[in-house]
Write an enzyme that holds these catalytic residues in place. Sequence first.
Site, PDB file in Angstrom:
ATOM      1  N   CYS A 189       0.842  -1.208   0.000  1.00 37.11           N
ATOM      2  CA  CYS A 189       0.000   0.000   0.000  1.00 37.11           C
ATOM      3  C   CYS A 189       0.879   1.260   0.000  1.00 37.11           C
ATOM      4  O   CYS A 189       1.489   1.577  -0.999  1.00 37.11           O
ATOM      5  CB  CYS A 189      -0.986  -0.035   1.167  1.00 37.11           C
ATOM      6  SG  CYS A 189      -2.156   1.350   1.172  1.00 37.11           S
TER       7      CYS A 189
ATOM      8  N   ASP B 236     -10.099  -4.188  -5.366  1.00 38.85           N
ATOM      9  CA  ASP B 236      -9.506  -3.139  -4.541  1.00 38.85           C
ATOM     10  C   ASP B 236     -10.277  -1.830  -4.738  1.00 38.85           C
ATOM     11  O   ASP B 236     -10.310  -1.291  -5.844  1.00 38.85           O
ATOM     12  CB  ASP B 236      -8.044  -2.953  -4.934  1.00 38.85           C
ATOM     13  CG  ASP B 236      -7.265  -2.100  -3.958  1.00 38.85           C
ATOM     14  OD1 ASP B 236      -7.860  -1.174  -3.367  1.00 38.85           O
ATOM     15  OD2 ASP B 236      -6.062  -2.358  -3.777  1.00 38.85           O
TER      16      ASP B 236
ATOM     17  N   HIS C  10      -8.031  -5.049  -1.295  1.00 34.51           N
ATOM     18  CA  HIS C  10      -6.803  -4.383  -0.870  1.00 34.51           C
ATOM     19  C   HIS C  10      -6.194  -5.126   0.322  1.00 34.51           C
ATOM     20  O   HIS C  10      -6.899  -5.511   1.248  1.00 34.51           O
ATOM     21  CB  HIS C  10      -7.136  -2.943  -0.476  1.00 34.51           C
ATOM     22  CG  HIS C  10      -5.938  -2.074  -0.311  1.00 34.51           C
ATOM     23  ND1 HIS C  10      -5.312  -1.467  -1.372  1.00 34.51           N
ATOM     24  CD2 HIS C  10      -5.251  -1.686   0.792  1.00 34.51           C
ATOM     25  CE1 HIS C  10      -4.299  -0.743  -0.933  1.00 34.51           C
ATOM     26  NE2 HIS C  10      -4.231  -0.873   0.372  1.00 34.51           N
TER      27      HIS C  10
END
Length: 245
Positions: free
Chosen positions: A132, A179, A212
């Site tokens: 991330c 995501d 995610h």
Amino acid sequence: MANESRPCPCDIGDRFDYGGRGQEVQVGHIKAYVCKPSASTDKAVIVIHDIFGWQLPNTRYIADMLTTNGYIAICPDFFVGQEAWKPSNDWASFNDWVKTRDAGKIDKEVDVVLEYLKDQCGAEKIGVIGFCWGGAAVQHLMLKNPHLKTGVSLYGVISRFEDKHSLLHPTFFIFGEKDNIIPLEQVTLLEQKLKQNCKVDYEVKIYPGQTHGFVHRKREDINPQDKPFIEEGRKDMINWLNKYI
């Protein structure tokens, strides 16, 4: 951002109940978690944490996984003592919070870590992975740091470096199909830009049905349908590192 009220979905998944096999050390002006394999090696991987910081058990779990695959693994505190994000924090304040933690301004810390790996650990061949926030940091490093061999960006926020694609080193990009913060249109555009501008090897891979954080924020047993993709993502990451380090 895809969702201004919840600008980052990094809270999806689990906080692992995991203590880690390595140790915390002082590396220059920052702290770091370091784990070494039993056999000596000159290969190392820098692990760049997500918004939950360098002490997140999930990230240390992945660092230790790298160690079992023969790498020295180091996860430095790239927030340099500033507090990591907490799930209890108000997401309305996230954008202001993250502005003080720029994934494109970690070069001083990376230089210190590289020096430590070479001088204290005997590492000669060094790669980097990141999740991330850390995935965006990987892309930044692949664009400018000549001392790294390769990188794996796991669901790195594309918009952070959307106009920069001339990578110096082979880079593997991992994304989840579901995501919410990284739409597939962004991934498609990234692929197009890399094809036009990138002179080194790269791969962009989308994992079906995954949200995610799936590689490091989901337990293997969280959902039988997710398990093969979690394991595939981790295996792909290791295989890419093995190929270029």
